[in-house]
Write an enzyme that holds these catalytic residues in place. Structure first.
Site, PDB file in Angstrom:
ATOM      1  N   LYS A  53     -21.141  20.170  -2.992  1.00  0.00           N
ATOM      2  CA  LYS A  53     -20.939  21.606  -3.219  1.00  0.00           C
ATOM      3  C   LYS A  53     -22.057  22.399  -2.531  1.00  0.00           C
ATOM      4  O   LYS A  53     -21.807  23.428  -1.906  1.00  0.00           O
ATOM      5  CB  LYS A  53     -20.890  21.912  -4.719  1.00  0.00           C
ATOM      6  CG  LYS A  53     -19.595  21.429  -5.371  1.00  0.00           C
ATOM      7  CD  LYS A  53     -19.622  21.475  -6.893  1.00  0.00           C
ATOM      8  CE  LYS A  53     -18.373  20.821  -7.464  1.00  0.00           C
ATOM      9  NZ  LYS A  53     -18.366  20.726  -8.935  1.00  0.00           N
ATOM     10  N   GLN A  97     -21.922  21.415 -14.033  1.00  0.00           N
ATOM     11  CA  GLN A  97     -21.164  20.222 -13.681  1.00  0.00           C
ATOM     12  C   GLN A  97     -20.814  19.435 -14.948  1.00  0.00           C
ATOM     13  O   GLN A  97     -21.669  19.166 -15.785  1.00  0.00           O
ATOM     14  CB  GLN A  97     -21.977  19.360 -12.701  1.00  0.00           C
ATOM     15  CG  GLN A  97     -21.242  18.132 -12.181  1.00  0.00           C
ATOM     16  CD  GLN A  97     -20.030  18.469 -11.318  1.00  0.00           C
ATOM     17  OE1 GLN A  97     -20.004  19.484 -10.628  1.00  0.00           O
ATOM     18  NE2 GLN A  97     -19.011  17.632 -11.372  1.00  0.00           N
ATOM     19  N   ASP A 120     -15.606  28.388 -12.056  1.00  0.00           N
ATOM     20  CA  ASP A 120     -14.714  27.274 -12.391  1.00  0.00           C
ATOM     21  C   ASP A 120     -13.468  27.758 -13.142  1.00  0.00           C
ATOM     22  O   ASP A 120     -12.500  27.024 -13.274  1.00  0.00           O
ATOM     23  CB  ASP A 120     -15.439  26.265 -13.302  1.00  0.00           C
ATOM     24  CG  ASP A 120     -16.110  25.132 -12.542  1.00  0.00           C
ATOM     25  OD1 ASP A 120     -15.544  24.687 -11.527  1.00  0.00           O
ATOM     26  OD2 ASP A 120     -17.183  24.681 -12.977  1.00  0.00           O
TER      27      ASP A 120
HETATM   28  N1  GUN Z   1     -16.319  17.795 -13.153  1.00  0.00           N
HETATM   29  C1  GUN Z   1     -15.177  17.345 -12.593  1.00  0.00           C
HETATM   30  N2  GUN Z   1     -14.506  18.350 -12.007  1.00  0.00           N
HETATM   31  C2  GUN Z   1     -15.236  19.463 -12.200  1.00  0.00           C
HETATM   32  C3  GUN Z   1     -15.072  20.819 -11.818  1.00  0.00           C
HETATM   33  O1  GUN Z   1     -14.086  21.224 -11.182  1.00  0.00           O
HETATM   34  N3  GUN Z   1     -16.055  21.670 -12.189  1.00  0.00           N
HETATM   35  C4  GUN Z   1     -17.132  21.264 -12.903  1.00  0.00           C
HETATM   36  N4  GUN Z   1     -18.029  22.181 -13.231  1.00  0.00           N
HETATM   37  N5  GUN Z   1     -17.319  20.022 -13.283  1.00  0.00           N
HETATM   38  C5  GUN Z   1     -16.374  19.121 -12.924  1.00  0.00           C
END
Ligand code: GUN
Length: 288
Positions: A53, A97, A120
């Site tokens: 990311k 995350q 998100d």
């Molecule tokens: N863990 C797995 N997928 C995601 C996501 O799309 N966002 C976040 N913040 N954590 C994750």
């Protein structure tokens, strides 16, 4: 043989678009969009995701700040950091995350993220807005899937979309988006999951079958309607390397189009996060 839906290629095109739009935004406002990512603990998969990311942000001209917290971090400590970032003027998007260590209640943390920084789209207010068809942000993985279907000109209006899996991150929001009266949606939607009886009879209804059940090679050719479009959201580490939730070898014989793993949905998820971060910055100054 099925057409391969190339998420990597679409992602590249989209990231070029986002790069240009970001540069234009910076030029116009003097503000650089900024994503704050929080990683708690040492989960190896999460480390890779967060790193990817960060790299992706840098490439399109979005600033990113990574906050690494130890695995023993308390819920109060994490709430305090989120609270600080909520107030920080220079931060436009906040991403915590998942999964979080077990001493921390994930929902309590997601509930605490400022709604207008929730890139998100996991905050209940933003989930509600999606359900009502007036999203502030779209959740990254479902949005990436919708974008892929649209860019490949796969019709959804009046089609039967079957979603296999009912997670908060993919299954539920995907279903909520596809049922909307909107471009790229307007589908008849069925959600099925691990407890569904006679599962194959349900998955075989799908003109479009979206699979996010988290089990390696779970969907086989007999579960797929001939000619269906199959979208595989799974990422499973096995002895044979990374595989999806769809048994690619057999399903590609019956589907008309299919996403590979890797190189299908995965790259689009991060791309939509970039788009949401730019959008958060645009919304802050009253654009979008
Ligand atoms: N863990 C797995 N997928 C995601 C996501 O799309 N966002 C976040 N913040 N954590 C994750």
């Amino acid at each position: 043989m099925a057409n391969i839906l190339d998420g990597k290629k679409i992602s590249q095109v989209m990231r070029e678009e986002i790069t240009q739009e970001t540069a234009a935004f910076i030029k116009e406002t003097g503000i650089t969009p900024c994503l704050a990512a929080i990683l708690v603990g040492e989960d190896p998969a999460s480390q890779v995701y967060v790193r990817n990311k960060e790299i992706a942000c840098g490439k399109v001209g979005i600033k990113s700040q990574l906050f690494r917290l130890p695995g023993q971090t308390t819920q109060e400590e994490l709430l305090e950091l989120v609270g600080k970032l909520n107030k920080e003027e220079t931060v436009h998007g906040i991403l915590v995350q998942l999964p979080l260590p077990k001493q921390i209640c994930e929902q309590a943390i997601l509930d605490s993220i400022a709604e207008d920084k929730d890139v998100d789209a996991f905050h209940p207010a933003n989930v509600g807005k999606i359900l009502q068809g007036r999203p502030r942000f779209l959740p990254c993985t479902p949005a990436g899937i919708q974008e892929m279907l649209m860019r490949y000109e796969i019709p959804t209006s009046g089609k039967h979309v079957v979603v296999l899996g009912r997670s908060e991150i993919v299954g539920k929001p995907m279903a909520a988006m596809m049922v909307q009266k909107a471009v790229g949606a307007d589908a008849t939607v069925t959600v099925c999951h691990s407890r569904t009886q006679n599962l194959s009879s349900v998955t075989r209804l799908g003109d479009i079958l979206i699979v996010a059940i988290g089990r390696a090679n779970f969907v086989t050719a007999e579960m797929v309607k001939p000619g269906a479009v199959v979208v595989d959201v799974g990422i499973n580490r096995t002895e044979d390397g990374l595989v999806g939730d769809v048994d690619f070898a057999s399903v590609q014989e019956v589907a008309s189009a299919i996403t590979p793993v890797p190189g299908g949905v995965g790259p689009l998820t991060i791309t939509m996060l970039l788009k949401n971060t730019l959008k958060a910055a645009q919304q802050r100054v009253g654009m979008k």
